[in-house]
Motif scaffolding. Structure first.
Motif, PDB file in Angstrom:
ATOM      1  N   VAL A 177      20.887  -2.078  -4.679  1.00 48.47           N
ATOM      2  CA  VAL A 177      19.696  -2.023  -5.525  1.00 48.47           C
ATOM      3  C   VAL A 177      20.103  -2.370  -6.956  1.00 48.47           C
ATOM      4  O   VAL A 177      21.260  -2.235  -7.352  1.00 48.47           O
ATOM      5  N   SER A 178      19.118  -2.821  -7.727  1.00 48.44           N
ATOM      6  CA  SER A 178      19.361  -3.110  -9.135  1.00 48.44           C
ATOM      7  C   SER A 178      19.473  -1.814  -9.927  1.00 48.44           C
ATOM      8  O   SER A 178      19.106  -0.725  -9.452  1.00 48.44           O
ATOM      9  N   ARG A 179      19.968  -1.901 -11.143  1.00 44.21           N
ATOM     10  CA  ARG A 179      20.224  -0.712 -11.946  1.00 44.21           C
ATOM     11  C   ARG A 179      18.922  -0.076 -12.412  1.00 44.21           C
ATOM     12  O   ARG A 179      17.880  -0.716 -12.497  1.00 44.21           O
ATOM     13  N   ALA A 180      19.014   1.218 -12.736  1.00 42.00           N
ATOM     14  CA  ALA A 180      17.818   1.956 -13.148  1.00 42.00           C
ATOM     15  C   ALA A 180      17.338   1.545 -14.533  1.00 42.00           C
ATOM     16  O   ALA A 180      16.174   1.763 -14.866  1.00 42.00           O
ATOM     17  N   ASP A 181      18.230   0.962 -15.348  1.00 41.78           N
ATOM     18  CA  ASP A 181      17.823   0.547 -16.692  1.00 41.78           C
ATOM     19  C   ASP A 181      17.315  -0.892 -16.723  1.00 41.78           C
ATOM     20  O   ASP A 181      17.178  -1.476 -17.794  1.00 41.78           O
ATOM     21  N   GLU A 182      17.048  -1.489 -15.561  1.00 39.34           N
ATOM     22  CA  GLU A 182      16.496  -2.829 -15.458  1.00 39.34           C
ATOM     23  C   GLU A 182      15.116  -2.758 -14.797  1.00 39.34           C
ATOM     24  O   GLU A 182      14.892  -1.920 -13.921  1.00 39.34           O
ATOM     25  N   PRO A 183      14.181  -3.618 -15.185  1.00 33.00           N
ATOM     26  CA  PRO A 183      12.881  -3.640 -14.506  1.00 33.00           C
ATOM     27  C   PRO A 183      13.072  -3.950 -13.023  1.00 33.00           C
ATOM     28  O   PRO A 183      13.943  -4.722 -12.632  1.00 33.00           O
ATOM     29  N   PRO A 184      12.291  -3.342 -12.161  1.00 32.15           N
ATOM     30  CA  PRO A 184      12.472  -3.546 -10.717  1.00 32.15           C
ATOM     31  C   PRO A 184      12.063  -4.944 -10.281  1.00 32.15           C
ATOM     32  O   PRO A 184      11.321  -5.650 -10.973  1.00 32.15           O
ATOM     33  N   HIS A 185      12.569  -5.331  -9.118  1.00 36.41           N
ATOM     34  CA  HIS A 185      12.130  -6.581  -8.504  1.00 36.41           C
ATOM     35  C   HIS A 185      10.712  -6.409  -7.958  1.00 36.41           C
ATOM     36  O   HIS A 185      10.221  -5.290  -7.790  1.00 36.41           O
ATOM     37  N   ALA A 186      10.068  -7.527  -7.674  1.00 32.21           N
ATOM     38  CA  ALA A 186       8.690  -7.489  -7.174  1.00 32.21           C
ATOM     39  C   ALA A 186       8.674  -7.070  -5.710  1.00 32.21           C
ATOM     40  O   ALA A 186       9.505  -7.525  -4.916  1.00 32.21           O
ATOM     41  N   PRO A 187       7.756  -6.195  -5.317  1.00 31.56           N
ATOM     42  CA  PRO A 187       7.595  -5.873  -3.894  1.00 31.56           C
ATOM     43  C   PRO A 187       6.988  -7.046  -3.130  1.00 31.56           C
ATOM     44  O   PRO A 187       6.565  -8.040  -3.726  1.00 31.56           O
ATOM     45  N   ARG A 188       6.918  -6.899  -1.819  1.00 29.80           N
ATOM     46  CA  ARG A 188       6.367  -7.968  -0.974  1.00 29.80           C
ATOM     47  C   ARG A 188       5.123  -7.446  -0.247  1.00 29.80           C
ATOM     48  O   ARG A 188       5.183  -6.435   0.452  1.00 29.80           O
ATOM     49  N   ILE A 189       4.000  -8.140  -0.424  1.00 31.06           N
ATOM     50  CA  ILE A 189       2.762  -7.761   0.255  1.00 31.06           C
ATOM     51  C   ILE A 189       2.832  -8.185   1.726  1.00 31.06           C
ATOM     52  O   ILE A 189       3.170  -9.322   2.042  1.00 31.06           O
ATOM     53  N   LYS A 190       2.506  -7.258   2.606  1.00 32.33           N
ATOM     54  CA  LYS A 190       2.468  -7.559   4.037  1.00 32.33           C
ATOM     55  C   LYS A 190       1.103  -8.079   4.463  1.00 32.33           C
ATOM     56  O   LYS A 190       1.012  -9.097   5.160  1.00 32.33           O
ATOM     57  N   ALA A 191       0.041  -7.371   4.061  1.00 31.41           N
ATOM     58  CA  ALA A 191      -1.293  -7.763   4.541  1.00 31.41           C
ATOM     59  C   ALA A 191      -2.373  -7.124   3.679  1.00 31.41           C
ATOM     60  O   ALA A 191      -2.138  -6.121   2.996  1.00 31.41           O
ATOM     61  N   LEU A 192      -3.555  -7.722   3.725  1.00 31.11           N
ATOM     62  CA  LEU A 192      -4.789  -7.180   3.149  1.00 31.11           C
ATOM     63  C   LEU A 192      -5.779  -7.061   4.300  1.00 31.11           C
ATOM     64  O   LEU A 192      -6.276  -8.078   4.810  1.00 31.11           O
ATOM     65  N   LEU A 193      -6.064  -5.824   4.725  1.00 34.39           N
ATOM     66  CA  LEU A 193      -6.844  -5.603   5.931  1.00 34.39           C
ATOM     67  C   LEU A 193      -8.126  -4.836   5.613  1.00 34.39           C
ATOM     68  O   LEU A 193      -8.082  -3.825   4.901  1.00 34.39           O
ATOM     69  N   PRO A 194      -9.261  -5.283   6.126  1.00 29.83           N
ATOM     70  CA  PRO A 194     -10.510  -4.530   5.931  1.00 29.83           C
ATOM     71  C   PRO A 194     -10.492  -3.249   6.762  1.00 29.83           C
ATOM     72  O   PRO A 194      -9.976  -3.224   7.883  1.00 29.83           O
ATOM     73  N   ILE A 195     -11.064  -2.187   6.219  1.00 31.49           N
ATOM     74  CA  ILE A 195     -11.130  -0.895   6.904  1.00 31.49           C
ATOM     75  C   ILE A 195     -12.494  -0.798   7.584  1.00 31.49           C
ATOM     76  O   ILE A 195     -13.533  -0.935   6.946  1.00 31.49           O
ATOM     77  N   THR A 196     -12.484  -0.539   8.880  1.00 31.92           N
ATOM     78  CA  THR A 196     -13.729  -0.508   9.673  1.00 31.92           C
ATOM     79  C   THR A 196     -14.044   0.877  10.206  1.00 31.92           C
ATOM     80  O   THR A 196     -15.062   1.049  10.875  1.00 31.92           O
ATOM     81  N   GLU A 197     -13.196   1.860   9.945  1.00 36.44           N
ATOM     82  CA  GLU A 197     -13.435   3.209  10.456  1.00 36.44           C
ATOM     83  C   GLU A 197     -13.121   4.235   9.380  1.00 36.44           C
ATOM     84  O   GLU A 197     -12.331   3.980   8.462  1.00 36.44           O
ATOM     85  N   GLY A 198     -13.727   5.436   9.522  1.00 35.92           N
ATOM     86  CA  GLY A 198     -13.430   6.545   8.625  1.00 35.92           C
ATOM     87  C   GLY A 198     -14.241   6.507   7.345  1.00 35.92           C
ATOM     88  O   GLY A 198     -15.212   5.748   7.195  1.00 35.92           O
ATOM     89  N   ASN A 199     -13.780   7.332   6.397  1.00 37.88           N
ATOM     90  CA  ASN A 199     -14.493   7.451   5.131  1.00 37.88           C
ATOM     91  C   ASN A 199     -14.358   6.215   4.239  1.00 37.88           C
ATOM     92  O   ASN A 199     -15.180   6.023   3.331  1.00 37.88           O
ATOM     93  N   ASP A 200     -13.328   5.400   4.462  1.00 43.71           N
ATOM     94  CA  ASP A 200     -13.091   4.216   3.627  1.00 43.71           C
ATOM     95  C   ASP A 200     -13.624   2.940   4.261  1.00 43.71           C
ATOM     96  O   ASP A 200     -13.162   1.840   3.928  1.00 43.71           O
ATOM     97  N   THR A 201     -14.592   3.082   5.159  1.00 43.29           N
ATOM     98  CA  THR A 201     -15.155   1.895   5.814  1.00 43.29           C
ATOM     99  C   THR A 201     -15.761   0.952   4.767  1.00 43.29           C
ATOM    100  O   THR A 201     -16.492   1.376   3.877  1.00 43.29           O
TER     101      THR A 201
END
Length: 261
Positions: free
Chosen positions: A107-131
């Protein structure tokens, strides 16, 4: 006379012998000296093993002595930690390493800005309270991270802040083509958006929508076939009618049912 002849023969033999000795002496003085190979004598010191000298004469070198004691291997099998950067709410890799002795990814050092994360997916929610909302899934970078921020295009003031163990966030409903980015945060700053930390919303098509599209497409094709068939039938009828009219108009004008002209 015989004595004189013998003396002449003796003198001739002595002259020939002197000539030969002079020739041999001159050849020996002008020929290069003969170089003899250097003989190297080997002496074996500090050994308890007795070797036969005939082996040295036959092979030119002493036999190889094989070590009987085995040297212990200093290498240890490398075992990586069972750490999934895309899994949410799991133990930190440093804690797994302290418990089992496994190795964590760098991992990179704590005193350096982190690397960018990687997006896996953007999924619509069809069930539950967050429909009706959209779930954002991502994987952690190889950096020291204290939290995450989900940024939606066109909603700069409504960023979603999440903890360092989170790998999933929920945002409001999105229009098709809206850009969503995930940023990693620590005390040194935040990651820079990249092509793999941002993604445009493109919802997957549900099976019901696909079935409805097939039905609509099939109905349109059937309607077109009916129209084309009707046109073909109408064309055929018009052709037959035209031929019948032309046949009736070409009758014999001299023929009369009332008799001869």
């Amino acid at each position: 006379m015989s004595l004189l002849r013998n003396l002449v023969v003796v003198h001739l033999l002595s002259a020939l012998s002197m000539l030969n000795s002079h020739v041999f002496t001159h050849a020996a003085s002008t020929s290069p000296p003969v170089t003899r190979p250097r003989i190297i004598f080997l002496t074996v010191l500090d050994t308890d093993d007795d070797y036969d000298e005939s082996e040295f004469a036959n092979y030119g070198s002493p036999p190889e002595v094989m070590a009987t004691a085995k040297t212990p291997s200093l290498h240890r099998e490398v075992k990586l930690c069972r750490y999934d950067p895309c899994q949410e709410n799991q133990k930190p890799c440093t804690q797994l390493s302290a418990q089992t002795g496994c190795l964590c990814p760098g991992v990179s050092r704590a005193d350096e800005p982190p690397h960018a994360p990687r997006i896996k997916a953007l999924l619509p929610i069809t069930e539950g309270n967050d429909t009706g909302k959209v779930a954002v899934l991502w994987c952690a970078p190889s950096s020291v991270v204290s939290g995450y921020r989900v940024v939606v295009e066109g909603h700069s003031g409504d960023a979603y802040e999440l903890g360092h163990a989170s790998r999933r966030g929920v945002v409001d409903s999105l229009e098709v083509g809206t850009k969503v980015c995930v940023e990693a945060l620590n005390n040194a700053g935040h990651s820079t958006p990249s092509e793999f930390s941002c993604k445009r919303y493109d919802p997957p098509k549900s099976p019901d929508h696909e079935f409805l599209a097939w039905i609509i497409g099939g109905g349109v094709i059937l309607l077109l076939l009916l129209i084309i068939g009707s046109l073909i039938l109408w064309k055929c009828k018009m052709c037959k009618k035209g031929k019948r009219d032309s046949t009736d108009g070409l009758g014999n004008p001299s023929y009369s049912t009332g008799g001869t002209l």
